[in-house]
Scaffold this motif. Structure first.
Motif, short mmCIF file in Angstrom:
data_model
loop_
_atom_site.label_atom_id
_atom_site.label_comp_id
_atom_site.label_asym_id
_atom_site.label_seq_id
_atom_site.Cartn_x
_atom_site.Cartn_y
_atom_site.Cartn_z
N UNK A 119 0.73 -1.14 0.14
CA UNK A 119 -0.15 0.15 -0.01
C UNK A 119 0.73 1.38 -0.01
N UNK A 120 0.20 2.81 -0.15
CA UNK A 120 0.52 3.64 -0.36
C UNK A 120 0.05 4.40 0.10
N UNK A 121 0.41 5.30 0.99
CA UNK A 121 -0.93 6.56 1.00
C UNK A 121 -0.80 7.70 0.75
N UNK A 122 0.18 7.91 0.22
CA UNK A 122 0.96 9.56 0.14
C UNK A 122 0.44 9.40 -2.00
N UNK A 123 0.44 10.63 -2.46
CA UNK A 123 1.04 10.57 -3.59
C UNK A 123 2.03 11.26 -3.49
N UNK A 124 2.92 10.45 -4.21
CA UNK A 124 3.73 11.16 -4.99
C UNK A 124 3.99 11.67 -6.06
N UNK A 125 4.87 12.87 -6.21
CA UNK A 125 4.57 14.16 -6.90
C UNK A 125 6.28 13.70 -7.83
N UNK A 126 6.01 14.11 -9.61
CA UNK A 126 7.21 14.03 -10.42
C UNK A 126 7.61 15.40 -10.60
N UNK A 127 8.97 15.81 -11.07
CA UNK A 127 9.84 16.21 -10.80
C UNK A 127 8.80 17.60 -11.59
N UNK A 128 8.31 17.01 -12.62
CA UNK A 128 6.53 18.90 -13.31
C UNK A 128 5.49 18.67 -12.95
N UNK A 129 5.18 18.05 -11.56
CA UNK A 129 4.14 18.12 -10.68
C UNK A 129 4.45 18.98 -9.84
N UNK A 130 6.07 19.54 -9.29
CA UNK A 130 6.67 19.91 -7.55
C UNK A 130 6.54 21.26 -8.30
N UNK A 131 7.04 21.65 -10.06
CA UNK A 131 6.98 22.36 -10.77
C UNK A 131 5.11 23.14 -11.03
N UNK A 132 4.34 22.40 -11.43
CA UNK A 132 3.37 22.57 -10.81
C UNK A 132 2.70 23.28 -9.32
N UNK A 133 3.13 22.70 -8.42
CA UNK A 133 3.38 23.35 -7.03
C UNK A 133 3.76 25.11 -6.99
N UNK A 134 4.38 24.49 -7.43
CA UNK A 134 5.65 26.03 -7.47
C UNK A 134 5.06 27.22 -8.27
N UNK A 135 5.06 26.30 -9.26
CA UNK A 135 3.41 27.60 -9.63
C UNK A 135 2.41 28.15 -9.37
N UNK A 136 1.34 26.60 -8.58
CA UNK A 136 -0.09 27.02 -8.30
C UNK A 136 0.79 28.59 -7.15
N UNK A 137 1.42 27.90 -5.92
CA UNK A 137 1.72 28.69 -5.18
C UNK A 137 2.02 30.29 -5.09
N UNK A 138 2.57 30.23 -6.33
CA UNK A 138 3.12 31.81 -6.84
C UNK A 138 2.28 32.49 -6.66
N UNK A 139 1.18 31.54 -8.26
CA UNK A 139 0.12 31.92 -8.70
C UNK A 139 -0.78 33.08 -7.18
N UNK A 140 -1.43 31.71 -6.56
CA UNK A 140 -1.85 32.22 -5.57
C UNK A 140 -1.19 33.30 -4.43
N UNK A 141 -0.27 33.02 -3.96
CA UNK A 141 -0.07 33.98 -3.33
C UNK A 141 0.10 35.19 -3.67
N UNK A 142 0.06 35.22 -5.67
CA UNK A 142 -0.29 37.05 -6.03
C UNK A 142 -1.84 37.09 -5.98
N UNK A 143 -2.71 36.48 -6.86
CA UNK A 143 -3.98 36.71 -6.28
C UNK A 143 -5.31 36.53 -5.52
N UNK A 144 -4.45 35.93 -4.44
CA UNK A 144 -5.80 35.70 -3.04
C UNK A 144 -5.47 36.90 -2.71
N UNK A 145 -6.50 37.53 -2.30
CA UNK A 145 -6.54 39.21 -1.57
C UNK A 145 -6.49 38.73 -0.53
N UNK A 146 -5.50 39.29 0.94
CA UNK A 146 -5.75 39.13 2.07
C UNK A 146 -6.96 38.96 2.45
N UNK A 147 -7.65 40.25 2.62
CA UNK A 147 -8.83 41.26 2.91
C UNK A 147 -9.44 39.15 3.19
N UNK A 148 -9.73 38.25 1.84
CA UNK A 148 -10.76 37.05 2.51
C UNK A 148 -10.50 36.40 3.58
#
Lengths: 373, 414, 373, 414
Positions: free
Chosen positions: B1-30
């Motif tokens: 069994x494997x209880x964790x999603x394993x991420x490829x390098x591409x996926x880790x890049x995607x995570x960085x992209x998402x995180x950066x985008x959210x940090x820019x676009x999610x207004x602190x006020x919400x």
């Protein structure tokens, strides 16, 4: 052995039930929920006229001198609402605290006005540490030459926003029980009462900002405050339990009626075993609270040692009201969470009284101590 | 069994992209707790705006097919997205849109190609929000007992009359979907139809219901649901999904999702905040988390949230690995609801009356404990009472009826 | 993410399930219940031949070198019986303790015979204070010049009446963790093992009356015993949990079958919501135990920090087995308490394992510590 | 209200008389825990002997009418007797005789004058013990579903065939009463008959069933119940009580008693011994009762036993003050059973594995904790499962059926 009410208790029950039906039906109770003060002047006047505000006071102080069991009949009916207002805070805990703590002169000055409804008492005990024992009282008055200066906060003070007079438990010595009681004018400069917002029924913050309190405000003797308060609590708590029992009873009746009249899948939902089981759970809690409360009242009224029984009754009743409301919500589903239906007023009150004057764990431990295990 | 999603390098890049985008676009006020109805509405508009931006990138409904405006991403990318928005205490979509989430699943399975093209892109892009209209005064647990709201065919249109209750939240909606009775004399389960319609049609009116829970879209005010009235509302026949009198079948798709069949990954927000509160709040000079009583209660609460996480993980796996499911959907839902209700008492006992007030000084930060006290109760009934969920479990275990019931299908053509 | 068993695990499951059905059906399990020793020589030999007694041991010590998850598949099947016998005591906890604690020479001397079934180990940890932490170990050997003399009692030692070799945790210093492990011949003069009577499954008293133990009996280094034992326990406990999960699963299947076939009031009793609710409660506990156990196994097998997960799994599994059996008894009523029906063997095992190697409260507290709250 | 029985001087004299008599007549040896089947039988004979002595004084069934051999005493005297035998850890009768206790109540209500005279004196005087035979392999919870055991009229006799299970205890019986089917094609509840017969008639045979509980008459061995076979057993028609096919009505009388309708006064023996055990047993040098965890568990256990006492007291009052009852009988029974089962876990957690062994060194005195661990489970089903008791409660609360059900009658002609 006789587990029935007396005839005069039955009469009181009828009067109180009829009062509640006419003066405080569900829409009135729901309408009061958001008010800053729990005291409705009209209801308060009528209750005073019926002699309910001095029901635990001896005749010499303007009361009706009824037994605690008599008063419990009334408080069960008030709890059915659950009727807001400082009935318990002033007419029971406040009145009994003054009776236990004060000099005769003080009693004569304060208590008749309590019975008549002119004065509204509340007792300020606990603080941000939310302990209900004497150790939880740390608010210490400054000044010595007779008068006192108060600076600090009391929390979870019931109905303080409608009180005219506060009985404040203060620390006046280093011994665990070195507590004194001050009688403070709620309108005095520097006193602020504020209803705490949220899922709480008229539990207040009372803050003291350089409040000047005269020497005459000391109820009875210094350092004797906790002993007096403990005596008052032992007699007051079972009446709070009776109020809870009345609440449980009303929720039970609401739930039974709903299971009989709500039709789903072509039959009243009471035909489903799961729905029945919520009601069974509910009635078991109700009856547990009822009989534990009444046995404690009987012990007090007949002068038997009652400390363990009183702690047990509060532990059972606190838990019962919470669980009774939970079961009722399972029975009612969506209908039950509609504010206007009235169940939420009970649910909020059940959470409020779960901890007020001590939560189940606290009372169970005091019970074990009292039983000398 | 494997209880964790394993991420490829591409996926880790995607995570960085998402995180950066959210940090820019999610207004602190919400992240604020609204202090008034007006403020609540302002925050809602900010979240809708964020939703549209996410939608434009295909991140609002990441696994939805790209050809209908969804993200067309695989499950691993969806998990990354959910984990990243979760860091902002948000979900996808970031506002109340269960109508869109559940309705789009039904349309994807049961809609015609034309209906998919007409209805799905606006949902997936965050251009509309959708409420679901199910409950009627006489049909709650017995959802198949819907009778009060009817639709009658009239040429190319249907005419809808009736009333639905416990609908949506605050701040209005763009679209609604509903189950109505199209054959009052028809057999149970064969007399309902499923419609997707515009919320602003003439003849539709709403009236708020005040509930014991806290605001459906944030805030510590009373929760609001709506009563929705239909007064001869004319809708195009195109709004009918899955065919006349096939509404119950269409509904089983969303019911399975609503009953926990889809599973869930992600942390438990109440737990994280509760632990932090107990570590930061001292009583008599000692942090609550260091007092043995509170510590024992915390252990009990933690274990239940862990079991809930594990059940959610299992269901998530079963769904996306396309393994057969039986009672697991309603089990998760039942466990989540009963645990939430139980937790109200456990937290109240552990933390004391501070759990009951939204007071900034004496309560918990943003009143989250007080919110749990209310919502732990209010959340017990929507989407089926715990009683109904046990009915489902028993049928699927194979003991409630003479034939064992199957779980509803949640996969469509992709 | 992949929550399915591997192909080879599925094969092992099939083999073990078939073994249990043929070699240890309910009448065999029931028949063994009153035996002083849990070890049935015939079953033991067959299990040895299948390689099950060395399943957690590396190949160099005669084992099959399987992962803990592989072994868990086997232990779930054994738990279905619940099959008595020192499978866990010797093949898991005993084997892992020797592996963790002993020198290579000692391992080579002891472990191959464990894997072959010739030697049967058990680990003696707790004492009359029934604490499972290092503080509970007070039995202190006398004598210094290399050899030891043991006088005292170990309690709740699993399967000691069938063990050939005891691993005894003894106190050899004043520090909390100053514990050493001695390898004692179960047949040595002065050693007495006795199955404790009552509602316990092969938990034994082992008493030491002037038992002479040579210096070579010290496993590994002195004072390192607790560290070794803690390491062994962390890997062994999830396999005990897997055994419990298997027990819960068997009880679940028995209960479902009974609700489908037992007819009362003209219908299978599974049609009644109350009966269904017992089954719902049961399956919720079963699944809680299952997934908590398997996540802990996965963490161990993949080298992740697992301490908190292991404690959580044991807390959940202990409680689950007890509640699962309670729910099954409510489903079965009279039939369930008939010894020959087989449910009582599970019920007794559930009580035994509730506390064995630490009860839920103990593990919850260790979990909180491990999570560094 | 008054929660206590007040005693007159005469009653206090009676108490002294009873106490003195018991101190003389109760053999000290009966307090032992039997160590073997033979010893169990010896102790049983001692208790039967004590029963006969009590019976001769009218103290075995104190409130039963004197004209049939009962004590003819009022409730207050009965309470005194029960309290005094309770001091010896005994009840009235001091051995397993629920068949006599419940059967005599049915005969008193439903029997003819001749039947009362024929059956009651031997029971009330302790000359016979009686087992009840209700359950059949196919009729457990569904007691009205009795079909396997039938009786057919043949002249002045009935001929009984069939099988009953879960009967009695160890050591045999003198009398049995039973419900049998006398009209296989009759309507439910109108096809059963109630018989009181001799246990030694030709054609009756018994086979022991080994149970998980401890010995029905003391001892820590496995509990024993019997399977009873009837092979054309001929009984006089006089044995039929209440008329042919009226057996269900007759049975409701004993079911009400068995379901807790009669109420109970007296202390809780498990509690008393548990507290003493925790005060006397030290762990790490500190008495268990002084450890906060154990203390908290003890408080929870104590409160449940107190609630059970209060429910018992209330039912006792309702019964003897002849007040109307509704759900209170099955409520007491339900509460007692669920509490007993819950308590097995609570005690196990508080006391640890010492609660599981009868070992004289490491267990509790006389193995009473171990006995509670077994019997707390085994006691859940006899006299109706907890499920059935909830059925009863719901019907009497008025929600289980369209008409509210009344409690069974427990008073007869006196």
């Amino acid at each position: 052995m006789d587990l029935a009410l007396t005839e005069s208790q039955e009469m009181l029950r009828t009067t109180a039930r009829s009062f509640m039906e006419h003066e405080a039906p569900v829409d009135v109770v729901v309408g009061l929920q958001k008010a800053e003060s729990s005291l409705d002047p009209d209801l308060w006047r009528k209750a005073a006229r019926l002699g309910w505000l001095g029901i635990v006071l001896p005749a010499e102080y303007g009361g009706s001198g009824d037994s605690l069991s008599d008063a419990a009949v009334l408080y069960e009916e008030l709890g059915r609402g659950p009727l807001p207002g400082p009935f318990f805070s002033s007419g029971v805990l406040g009145a009994l605290t003054v009776l236990e703590a004060a000099t005769d002169e003080q009693r004569r000055r304060i208590l008749p006005a309590v019975a008549s409804g002119e004065r509204v008492l509340t007792v300020a005990i606990t603080e941000p540490n939310t302990s209900w024992g004497p150790g939880g009282i740390t608010l210490a008055p400054q000044g010595r030459n007779g008068s006192f200066v108060l600076n600090g906060t009391k929390l979870f003070v019931s109905d303080a926003t409608s009180a005219t007079d506060l009985i404040v438990a203060v620390r006046t010595g280093d011994g665990p029980g070195d507590v004194s009681l001050l009688h403070v004018d709620a309108k005095a400069r520097g006193v602020t009462a504020r209803r705490l917002p949220g899922f709480l029924s008229w539990q207040c913050e009372v803050s003291f900002d350089n409040v000047q309190v005269p020497a005459s405000a000391l109820l009875g003797e210094a350092q004797r405050g906790w002993a007096a308060l403990a005596g008052a609590l032992e007699r007051a708590v079972p009446l709070l339990c009776a109020y809870i029992v009345g609440g449980c009873q009303a929720v039970y009746e609401k739930s039974v009626l709903y299971t009989q009249t709500r039709v789903q899948f072509g039959v009243p939902i009471g035909r489903f075993q799961r729905v029945q089981d919520h009601v069974v759970r509910l009635v078991n809690h109700l009856d547990s609270a009822r009989w534990a409360t009444w046995e404690a009242l009987w012990k007090l009224d007949t002068g038997r040692p009652a400390t363990a029984s009183v702690h047990m009754a509060k532990a059972i009743a606190s838990e019962a009201y919470l669980e009774v409301c939970n079961a009722a919500h399972e029975v009612h589903a969506g209908m039950g969470v509609l504010i206007e239906y009235g169940l939420p007023a009970h649910t909020q009150m059940s959470r409020t009284l779960f901890h007020y004057l001590g939560d189940p764990r606290w009372h169970k431990r005091r019970m074990a101590d009292a039983l000398e295990w | 069994m494997d209880f964790e999603v394993t991420y490829t390098e591409e996926q880790q890049r995607f995570r960085r992209e998402v995180r950066g985008w959210l940090e820019t676009n999610v207004p602190a006020s919400v992240s604020r707790t609204p202090t008034s109805p007006e403020d609540n509405y302002r925050r809602y508009l900010e979240l809708r705006d964020l939703g549209r931006k996410l939608g434009a990138k295909g991140w609002l409904y990441p696994t939805a097919p790209a050809k209908y405006g969804g993200g067309g991403l695989d499950v691993d990318h969806a998990i990354i997205l959910e984990e990243e928005v979760d860091r902002f205490d948000l979900s996808l979509p970031p506002y109340y849109d269960s109508g869109g989430r559940l309705g789009s699943a039904s349309i994807l399975v049961w809609g015609t190609e034309e209906q998919r093209q007409a209805f799905l892109p606006a949902i997936y892009r965050g251009e509309v929000r959708t409420w679901q209209l199910l409950t009627e005064p006489g049909a709650g647990s017995d959802l198949a007992g819907v009778r009060m709201t009817t639709a009658v065919r009239d040429g190319d249109e249907y005419v809808i009359k009736g009333q639905k209750i416990f609908v949506g939240s605050d701040n209005g909606t763009d679209r609604i979907w509903m189950i109505v009775c199209t054959d009052p004399n028809g057999k149970r389960h064969e007399n309902l139809s499923w419609f997707m319609i515009d919320a602003n049609l003439p003849g539709i009116s709403m009236q708020p219901m005040e509930l014991m829970g806290t605001g459906g879209e944030g805030g510590t005010d009373s929760g609001i649901k709506q009563t929705v009235f239909f007064d001869d509302v004319r809708v195009p026949a195109f709004a009918l999904v899955g065919g006349e009198n096939k509404g119950w079948t269409v509904a089983t798709t969303h019911l399975e999702l609503e009953h926990g069949g889809g599973g869930r990954i992600g942390r438990n927000r109440v737990w994280d905040r509760l632990l932090r509160y107990c570590q930061e709040t001292k009583r008599d000079g000692v942090p609550l988390s260091q007092q043995q009583d509170v510590r024992d209660s915390l252990a009990d609460i933690y274990i239940k949230t862990e079991v809930q996480r594990l059940f959610g993980l299992r269901n998530f796996y079963l769904t996306y690995a396309r393994k057969p499911k039986s009672y697991e959907g309603p089990q998760l839902s039942y466990y989540r609801k009963t645990t939430g209700l139980w937790m109200t008492g456990a937290i109240l006992e552990a933390v004391g009356p501070a759990a009951l007030t939204t007071d900034p000084t004496w309560g918990s930060s943003s009143g989250f404990l007080e919110t749990q006290q209310r919502n732990g109760i209010v959340s017990v009934h929507p989407g089926g009472t715990t009683d109904i969920q046990r009915v489902q479990m028993a049928r699927r275990i194979g003991i409630g009826r003479s034939t064992r019931e199957k779980a509803g299908t949640v996969h469509g053509a992709e």
